[in-house]
Design a protein around this motif. Structure first.
Motif, PDB file in Angstrom:
ATOM      1  N   TYR A 393       0.740  -1.198  -0.062  1.00 18.01           N
ATOM      2  CA  TYR A 393      -0.049   0.000  -0.150  1.00 18.01           C
ATOM      3  C   TYR A 393       0.938   1.372  -0.154  1.00 18.01           C
ATOM      4  O   TYR A 393       0.610   2.161  -0.579  1.00 18.01           O
ATOM      5  N   LYS A 400       2.267   6.225  -7.201  1.00 19.86           N
ATOM      6  CA  LYS A 400       1.095   7.184  -7.629  1.00 19.86           C
ATOM      7  C   LYS A 400       1.524   8.538  -7.259  1.00 19.86           C
ATOM      8  O   LYS A 400       1.135   9.603  -8.253  1.00 19.86           O
ATOM      9  N   TYR A 462      -6.910 -10.911   4.425  1.00 18.76           N
ATOM     10  CA  TYR A 462      -8.326 -10.034   4.005  1.00 18.76           C
ATOM     11  C   TYR A 462      -7.971  -8.686   4.592  1.00 18.76           C
ATOM     12  O   TYR A 462      -8.576  -8.399   5.838  1.00 18.76           O
ATOM     13  N   SER A 464      -9.088  -6.264   3.603  1.00 23.63           N
ATOM     14  CA  SER A 464     -10.281  -5.117   3.564  1.00 23.63           C
ATOM     15  C   SER A 464     -10.925  -4.852   4.964  1.00 23.63           C
ATOM     16  O   SER A 464     -11.408  -3.885   5.228  1.00 23.63           O
ATOM     17  N   VAL A 467      -8.797  -2.050   5.834  1.00 21.57           N
ATOM     18  CA  VAL A 467      -8.719  -0.884   4.845  1.00 21.57           C
ATOM     19  C   VAL A 467      -9.983  -0.100   4.486  1.00 21.57           C
ATOM     20  O   VAL A 467     -10.138   1.175   4.474  1.00 21.57           O
ATOM     21  N   GLU A 468     -11.049  -0.768   4.572  1.00 26.34           N
ATOM     22  CA  GLU A 468     -12.409  -0.262   4.567  1.00 26.34           C
ATOM     23  C   GLU A 468     -12.865   0.589   5.307  1.00 26.34           C
ATOM     24  O   GLU A 468     -13.284   1.502   5.188  1.00 26.34           O
ATOM     25  N   ARG A 471     -10.525   3.882   5.226  1.00 21.02           N
ATOM     26  CA  ARG A 471     -10.699   4.720   3.989  1.00 21.02           C
ATOM     27  C   ARG A 471     -11.602   5.882   4.146  1.00 21.02           C
ATOM     28  O   ARG A 471     -11.504   6.972   3.548  1.00 21.02           O
TER      29      ARG A 471
ATOM     30  N   VAL B  68     -14.895  -9.810  -5.114  1.00 20.86           N
ATOM     31  CA  VAL B  68     -14.047  -8.504  -4.976  1.00 20.86           C
ATOM     32  C   VAL B  68     -13.493  -8.990  -3.494  1.00 20.86           C
ATOM     33  O   VAL B  68     -13.534  -9.613  -2.650  1.00 20.86           O
ATOM     34  N   TRP B  69     -11.969  -8.460  -3.402  1.00 23.83           N
ATOM     35  CA  TRP B  69     -11.403  -8.842  -2.356  1.00 23.83           C
ATOM     36  C   TRP B  69     -11.054  -7.602  -1.485  1.00 23.83           C
ATOM     37  O   TRP B  69     -11.101  -7.407  -0.516  1.00 23.83           O
ATOM     38  N   ILE B  70     -10.333  -6.737  -2.530  1.00 26.27           N
ATOM     39  CA  ILE B  70      -9.891  -5.163  -1.569  1.00 26.27           C
ATOM     40  C   ILE B  70     -10.392  -4.371  -2.529  1.00 26.27           C
ATOM     41  O   ILE B  70      -9.869  -3.810  -3.293  1.00 26.27           O
ATOM     42  N   ALA B  71     -11.915  -3.864  -2.368  1.00 27.52           N
ATOM     43  CA  ALA B  71     -12.358  -3.140  -3.213  1.00 27.52           C
ATOM     44  C   ALA B  71     -11.816  -1.785  -3.228  1.00 27.52           C
ATOM     45  O   ALA B  71     -11.869  -1.379  -4.412  1.00 27.52           O
ATOM     46  N   GLY B  72     -11.333  -1.111  -2.242  1.00 32.97           N
ATOM     47  CA  GLY B  72     -10.676   0.070  -2.688  1.00 32.97           C
ATOM     48  C   GLY B  72      -9.693   0.018  -3.649  1.00 32.97           C
ATOM     49  O   GLY B  72      -9.375   1.142  -4.444  1.00 32.97           O
ATOM     50  N   LEU B  73      -8.887  -0.921  -4.040  1.00 32.93           N
ATOM     51  CA  LEU B  73      -7.880  -0.920  -5.081  1.00 32.93           C
ATOM     52  C   LEU B  73      -8.217  -1.768  -6.340  1.00 32.93           C
ATOM     53  O   LEU B  73      -7.433  -2.076  -7.070  1.00 32.93           O
ATOM     54  N   ILE B  75      -8.923  -4.644  -6.257  1.00 33.15           N
ATOM     55  CA  ILE B  75      -8.175  -6.019  -6.167  1.00 33.15           C
ATOM     56  C   ILE B  75      -9.159  -6.998  -6.248  1.00 33.15           C
ATOM     57  O   ILE B  75      -9.982  -6.919  -5.145  1.00 33.15           O
ATOM     58  N   SER B 190      -4.899   4.147 -14.048  1.00 32.58           N
ATOM     59  CA  SER B 190      -5.778   5.033 -13.228  1.00 32.58           C
ATOM     60  C   SER B 190      -5.476   6.239 -13.891  1.00 32.58           C
ATOM     61  O   SER B 190      -6.282   7.371 -13.448  1.00 32.58           O
ATOM     62  N   PHE B 197      -7.267   2.481 -10.574  1.00 31.42           N
ATOM     63  CA  PHE B 197      -6.373   1.802 -10.306  1.00 31.42           C
ATOM     64  C   PHE B 197      -6.923   0.193 -10.354  1.00 31.42           C
ATOM     65  O   PHE B 197      -7.836  -0.109  -9.922  1.00 31.42           O
ATOM     66  N   THR B 199      -5.553  -4.281 -11.040  1.00 31.46           N
ATOM     67  CA  THR B 199      -4.444  -5.254 -11.342  1.00 31.46           C
ATOM     68  C   THR B 199      -5.313  -6.350 -12.110  1.00 31.46           C
ATOM     69  O   THR B 199      -4.807  -7.574 -11.947  1.00 31.46           O
TER      70      THR B 199
END
Lengths: 476, 525
Positions: A393, A400, A462, A464, A467-468, A471, B68-73, B75, B190, B197, B199
């Motif tokens: 990350y 980026k 996992y 997320s 992360v979720e 965010r 969906v695994w890591i929605a924000g990215l 992934i 992106s 973004f 993958t």
């Protein structure tokens, strides 16, 4: 602006923790079976505060006339500090008993240091940051020298205190200059004034001073000189606490001030931080290779990890913020876990701290060796452990923000780090030796380390889960 | 349920074995081995379902699963297979139980952990071939290092620590640069109009080939370096002899049989279709390195005194053929490369098993310590002969098909542009005959050693388990040699489509638009 009931309600995690701290202090003065009652009281206090923090995760509300904000970002950071404190308290009891330094004030100091961290993460005013840093640091100075009959411990405490005081000087001077430039210490007001002051040399010098002070607290190169000696001299579980929770607090402030408030993305300040990050990664990792003591190796590795996280600050984008917040949490689990195991192997008078003392551990204590391997692979950033995703990350954030070179330095120095983390795995599994744990490990401590390892794996598979949550934080 | 998640079940089924083993007493070695073996057999059965349900005529990836695994990215857990991945997955699940069976009695310590590591390794290997998300791919690719590291480090030979660490650091070095490239690729996506973004490989297939050449070149290099180390392509091969020689037999079998294929698979799956323009410019360099690898590997193999090292270096040579086939960018070349990947997995896997069986008996692998083995182990000598001939590329056995197609492809190739590559590469076939037959002669023929003792031990012929495991491989060695169409027909459409895509791009065609396409596009264009 008066103080309302809502202010108390919203800051209940902090208030509960401090209350329990004070109660423990009083009990400690009266009780007979002192250390054990302090242990349970402080454990309870941290647990209550942790539960309250969970309920205050949503949003982020200014409290007490805009000096603090609670919930949201601060709430999440509280989770990091409090879970670190919880693990540290559980791990410390057995350790201190074995080292014959089991005293009640230990836990009280941990509680107040944690309260300081919570202030730092929720600060909306430069003065609050200063208060928080001091409230965190002073108990840590004491904790570093907690084994007061040891020479190394005295050295650690003195060094930490003197250099820490020096860093505080930088911080205050920086605050003064920023006040001079913007006419306020309120972070939101400074944020509003950024377009006017961002080219004011006073402001820039002030920011530079803050960077120095924060870099000192996160142990980034070239302000890391204190870290190895202090980390080595302090009680092992305290080292775990300092290298995770204290670092997390400093990073929370760093994020809050520079990324959110001063919005350094794309400015020369972000370049400066990028250089500090690169230097920390390189010097931290390269120096760690040369260590023969596991504790010192972890100290230098902690410098290196500060570098990885600083890449996220230099990037100063939302990926960087989320990345650091994730990284801080998993770093806490993996590092406290690793230090916990180091504290089991360690024997009185700093014995059994070198790499060679781990030879053959896989044969004799397969479970402990397996746990340690999980932490080492995670620290090295090998998937599927959470350390990998943290790095992914922050490197993503760096790429980026056009800091691809920083990401390349990051991955290449990770390669170096694999060498020394795996050295421990090599010794534990591939070599014969006498490594063992001489006294039985308390069940609670075992559970704490297992929980840390499980979280490291679960968050790696996992991410997320966290992360979720993080965010959504970047509002206030 | 089962039919919808067949691929996922195939990937993760070994995990069931690992969990089961936690509850088995570590003293019960036979039970542990049985659990491990049956788990891998069951995994093979699942992969057979995949094989028979696979529709070679249908375009694109099959058995897709998307979550969906890591929605924000963006992934996702995104898996699916085409003909090439299908063959490699079946190869993997086929070789793993045979590796366990063929080395039933060669591991003596910590058998439970050993079996767990082999099972975890299998998850990683199958996962690599099935991933359609670069992040997921990377996780499998890296996570697999951990079990292999332990397999070499704990159960390996004398210098196992050195070999294990070298293996880990070498392969990690390449992959870390690939990681940066994966990130940079997602960030590139992106920056496109309406982009984000991602993958997701299928999405990136649409946009990556349009990258500016410099950017494309850097990314191609990062990906290809990682794969070249894994293959290993000359001059990145130095970790291989160490790792192979030190690893226990089953480790060597899987290392040679499957892990090396991940490198060549990566070239086909990622390097070529994602960065075609960069790939064109690097054809001469990679072609030359491949040819050097073919000849160098063969020459070094020739002078080895250790039988296992000889087989290890022969891998360098054989994999050189595969890389040459891939970079010929012709249908024949790529088909040949795919079938040669399978062949090498079978033949070299069998050779490592054979060397391991010899070592289990004599406790030495030095060629000079042997001679006259044919009289004591006739069955062994026969099987060894057939496998050697297959590795050499005798017509009628599998090796011939692969090498012939690759040479054909490189003669025809307009990308390579000259016959020189194929000409020099062909000499590798002759050299292979020299080093393998010579080694065979020294080990198998000649007078029996004094008292029939080798390294102080008597030799007994193969037992049932060993014969079964080797015969299973022999079946396919002959099958592919006689009727390769069974397998070629699976990978054919994919190779054809890939080559058409490359030709299209070279002639100035643009793959898709600059916008990021929606999910789940068919492969190619």
């Amino acid at each position: 602006m008066g103080i309302t009931f809502d202010d108390f309600y919203n800051s209940s995690p902090l208030i509960a923790l401090v209350t329990f701290g004070l109660l423990t202090l009083i009990l400690e003065g009266m009780g007979k079976d002192k250390p054990v009652s302090s242990y349970w009281m402080s454990l309870l206090g941290v647990a209550v505060s942790l539960v309250l923090s969970f309920f205050h995760l949503g949003g982020g509300v200014p409290v007490f006339g805009g000096m603090l904000f609670q919930g949201g970002f601060a709430g999440y950071c509280n989770l990091i500090f409090l879970s670190s404190a919880l693990l540290t308290i559980v791990l410390s009891r057995g350790y201190l008993e074995r080292m014959e330094y089991h005293r009640g004030e230990f836990y009280i100091l941990i509680i107040f240091a944690t309260a300081g961290m919570m202030l730092m993460a929720g600060a909306l005013n430069l003065i609050t940051i200063f208060l928080g840093i001091e409230l965190m640091s002073v108990p840590l100075y004491v904790l570093a020298g907690f084994m007061r009959k040891k020479e190394r411990a005295n050295e650690a405490a003195l060094k930490y205190f003197l250099l820490g005081a020096f860093a505080t000087g930088f911080l205050l001077y920086g605050i003064a200059l920023i006040y001079g430039a913007s006419g306020t210490t309120d972070l939101l007001q400074i944020k509003a004034a950024i377009p006017q002051v961002s080219h004011n040399p006073l402001f820039l010098i002030g920011c530079g001073m803050l960077i120095v002070a924060f870099s000192f607290k996160v142990a980034a190169v070239p302000f890391h000189m204190w870290a190895p000696d202090v980390y080595e001299g302090a009680p092992t579980t305290v080292t775990g606490f300092m290298s995770t929770a204290a670092k997390a607090a400093a990073f929370a402030t760093f994020l809050l001030v520079f990324v959110r408030m001063f919005e350094i993305a794309g400015t020369s300040l972000s370049q400066v931080i990028a250089v500090i990050a690169a230097a920390s990664m390189i010097i931290g990792n390269v120096t760690a290779v040369a260590q023969s003591s596991v504790k010192r190796m972890l100290a230098y590795s902690s410098v290196a990890h500060a570098g990885y996280m600083l890449s996220g600050i230099a990037a100063a984008n939302s990926e960087g913020e989320t990345g650091i917040l994730f990284y801080l949490l998993v770093y806490s689990f993996m590092n406290i876990g690793a230090f916990g195991i180091v504290s089991w192997i360690e024997q009185q008078d700093d014995k059994k701290l070198s790499f060679d003392d781990y030879a053959g551990l896989g044969e004799r204590r397969p479970a402990v060796a397996a746990l340690m391997s999980v932490f080492m692979f995670s620290l090295a950033g090998i998937p599927p452990f959470a350390g990998f995703f943290g790095k992914y990350y922050v490197f993503l954030a760096a790429v980026k923000a056009d800091f691809t070179w920083l990401a390349i330095i990051g991955v290449m120095t990770s390669l170096i780090s694999v060498y020394y983390y795996l050295r421990l795995v090599v010794l534990m599994y591939f070599r014969d030796g006498e490594a063992d744990i001489d006294k039985p490990v308390p069940l609670a401590a075992m559970v704490a380390v297992v929980v840390a390892a499980v979280l490291v794996l679960a968050l790696g598979i996992y991410p997320s889960l966290v992360v979720e949550i993080t965010r959504g934080f970047f509002r206030i | 349920m089962v039919s919808q998640h067949l691929l996922t079940i195939t990937i993760f089924f070994p995990l069931a074995g690992v969990l089961a083993l936690f509850f088995v007493n570590s003293e019960k070695s036979q039970l542990i081995k049985l659990v491990g073996f049956l788990t891998t057999v069951a995994t093979f059965a699942f992969s057979l379902f995949l094989y028979f349900r696979f529709d070679a005529a249908a375009p694109g990836f099959q058995f897709r699963e998307y979550a969906v695994w890591i929605a924000g990215l963006n992934i996702s857990y995104f898996v699916g297979i085409d003909g090439i991945s299908l063959l490699l997955i079946v190869l993997t699940t086929f070789l793993t139980p045979l590796a366990l069976l063929g080395t039933w009695n060669s591991i003596h310590k910590r058998i439970r952990e050993y079996t767990m590591m082999i099972l975890l390794l299998e998850i990683g290997m199958v996962g690599v071939f099935a991933s359609l998300d670069l992040f997921l791919f990377y996780i499998f690719w890296e996570a697999m290092l951990i079990p292999m590291y332990f397999i070499i480090g704990i159960w390996g030979g004398q210098d196992r620590v050195y070999a294990a660490v070298k293996f880990f650091l070498f392969t990690l070095f390449g992959s870390l640069l690939m990681l940066v490239a994966i990130i940079a690729l997602g960030v590139y996506a992106s920056t496109l109009p309406g982009g984000y973004f991602t993958t997701n490989l299928l999405q990136l297939y649409g946009v990556a080939p349009r990258m500016a050449l410099t950017l494309q070149t850097w990314m191609f290099l990062a990906f290809t370096l990682s794969f070249a180390i894994k293959v290993p392509l000359f001059p990145f091969h130095t970790w291989l002899p160490d790792a192979h020689v030190q690893a226990p037999t089953a480790g060597s079998v899987l290392l040679a049989g499957v892990l090396l294929k991940m490198g060549t698979y990566g070239l086909i799956r990622f390097s070529l279709p994602l960065f075609p323009h960069a790939a064109f410019t690097f054809v001469p360099l990679l072609g030359i390195l491949a040819v050097i690898g073919i000849i160098y590997g063969a020459l070094v193999a020739m002078v080895q005194t250790d039988l296992k090292k000889l087989v290890a270096y022969s891998s360098v040579s054989h994999l050189g053929f595969v890389v040459l086939g891939i970079f010929s960018m012709t249908e024949e070349g790529i088909q040949g490369a795919v079938i040669q990947m399978i062949n090498h997995g079978l033949s070299t896997g069998a050779l490592f098993l054979i060397v391991g069986m010899l070592y289990d008996r004599a406790h030495t692998r030095m060629i000079a310590d042997f001679g006259g083995v044919a009289k004591l182990m006739p069955v062994f000598a026969t099987i060894f002969m057939i496998v050697s001939l297959s590795s050499i590329g005798l017509p009628g056995l599998n090796g011939f098909v692969g090498e012939f197609l690759i040479l054909l492809g490189s003669f025809k190739s307009t990308f390579l542009g000259t016959y020189a590559y194929a000409t020099f590469a062909a000499s590798g076939v002759i050299l292979a005959a020299v080093y393998l037959l010579w080694a065979y002669q020294r080990v198998i023929f000649g007078p029996v050693r004094e008292g029939g003792l080798y390294g102080g031990h008597t030799l007994s012929d193969l037992n049932v388990k060993e014969v079964v495991s080797l015969s299973a491989i022999l079946v396919f060695i002959v099958w592919i040699g006689v009727y390769p169409q069974t397998f070629l027909s699976k990978s054919g459409p994919v190779a054809k489509q890939l080559v058409q895509g490359l030709e299209f791009v070279r002639s100035g065609g643009q793959i898709r638009t600059a916008e990021l396409p929606a999910n789940n596009l068919p492969y190619g264009h």
